[in-house]
Each structure stands twice: as structure tokens, then as C-alpha cells.
Design a protein around this motif. Structure first.
Motif, PDB file in Angstrom:
ATOM      1  N   ALA A   1      -3.635 -42.474  10.967  1.00  0.00           N
ATOM      2  CA  ALA A   1      -2.919 -41.476  11.404  1.00  0.00           C
ATOM      3  C   ALA A   1      -1.855 -41.952  12.530  1.00  0.00           C
ATOM      4  O   ALA A   1      -2.034 -43.084  13.018  1.00  0.00           O
TER       5      ALA A   1
ATOM      6  N   CYS B   1       4.915 -39.721   0.851  1.00  0.00           N
ATOM      7  CA  CYS B   1       5.184 -38.775   2.152  1.00  0.00           C
ATOM      8  C   CYS B   1       3.525 -38.474   2.259  1.00  0.00           C
ATOM      9  O   CYS B   1       2.282 -38.462   1.703  1.00  0.00           O
ATOM     10  N   VAL B   2       3.306 -38.228   3.845  1.00  0.00           N
ATOM     11  CA  VAL B   2       1.931 -37.781   4.101  1.00  0.00           C
ATOM     12  C   VAL B   2       1.765 -36.364   3.755  1.00  0.00           C
ATOM     13  O   VAL B   2       2.611 -35.425   3.688  1.00  0.00           O
TER      14      VAL B   2
ATOM     15  N   ASP C   1      -2.418 -39.773   7.084  1.00  0.00           N
ATOM     16  CA  ASP C   1      -2.014 -40.060   5.641  1.00  0.00           C
ATOM     17  C   ASP C   1      -3.180 -40.100   4.705  1.00  0.00           C
ATOM     18  O   ASP C   1      -4.404 -40.871   4.939  1.00  0.00           O
ATOM     19  N   TYR C   2      -3.238 -38.869   4.103  1.00  0.00           N
ATOM     20  CA  TYR C   2      -4.415 -38.679   2.958  1.00  0.00           C
ATOM     21  C   TYR C   2      -4.243 -39.615   1.840  1.00  0.00           C
ATOM     22  O   TYR C   2      -5.070 -39.169   1.016  1.00  0.00           O
ATOM     23  N   ASN C   3      -3.161 -40.556   1.442  1.00  0.00           N
ATOM     24  CA  ASN C   3      -3.098 -41.325   0.380  1.00  0.00           C
ATOM     25  C   ASN C   3      -4.473 -42.098  -0.119  1.00  0.00           C
ATOM     26  O   ASN C   3      -4.683 -42.186  -1.306  1.00  0.00           O
TER      27      ASN C   3
ATOM     28  N   GLU D   1       6.675 -40.614   7.156  1.00  0.00           N
ATOM     29  CA  GLU D   1       5.905 -39.375   6.922  1.00  0.00           C
ATOM     30  C   GLU D   1       6.614 -38.106   6.567  1.00  0.00           C
ATOM     31  O   GLU D   1       6.093 -37.184   6.474  1.00  0.00           O
TER      32      GLU D   1
ATOM     33  N   ALA E   1       0.586 -36.961  12.277  1.00  0.00           N
ATOM     34  CA  ALA E   1       0.757 -37.230  10.939  1.00  0.00           C
ATOM     35  C   ALA E   1      -0.454 -38.066  10.355  1.00  0.00           C
ATOM     36  O   ALA E   1      -0.627 -39.208  10.695  1.00  0.00           O
TER      37      ALA E   1
END
Length: 78
Positions: free
Chosen positions: A56, A3-4, A74-76, A29, A72
Motif C-alpha cells: 500500500a 489500477c488499485v 494494491d489487491y492485485n 493507483e 491506496a
């Protein structure tokens, strides 16, 4: 799919023409949102407060003079 970690919601609403609302679900997301019709999806990037460029997606739609968007990020990768 992961998940985002961050989800930014921006909605600029004004009185506009009535339009049918569509529930949009993004499993990637992990969010659900109601848009005026199907949103347009744009691949983009977001620069974090530490200067890291992250992938994003911008989901956007319009209804009359109103604009709706969800960003959204994505900080992964960090």
C-alpha cells in the motif's frame, strides 16, 4: 499498470489556516485528489480481512490543524 482495487480515503478536517490546494494525480493507483500542497508518500502494507498482507501507499498532507490522507491498497497479489 493495473489500477488499485481498493482505495481508502480518510480526511480529518478542521478549520485551519488557508493554504493553496494542489491537484495530485496518481496514474499507478488511478485516482486524483486535491491536497494542501504536495502530499508525502509513504510505502506501507495493509492486512486484509482474510489476513493477507498487501502492499500500500499512504498519501498525506496537513493544513494547520487539519490532516488529510489517502491509503491506496494494491489487491492485485490476491
Amino acid at each position: 499498470l493495473a489500477c488499485v482495487a481498493a482505495l481508502f480515503v480518510l480526511a480529518l478536517a478542521r478549520a485551519g489556516a488557508a493554504q493553496e490546494r494542489t491537484e495530485f494525480v496518481s496514474p499507478a493507483e488511478c485516482f486524483t485528489v486535491t491536497f494542501p500542497g504536495q502530499p508525502t508518500v509513504t510505502e506501507t502494507t495493509w492486512v486484509s480481512q482474510y489476513g493477507v498482507t498487501l502492499p500500500a501507499r499512504l498519501y498525506s498532507g496537513t493544513s494547520g490543524q487539519s490532516r488529510y490522507s489517502v491509503l491506496a491498497v494494491d489487491y492485485n497479489p490476491v
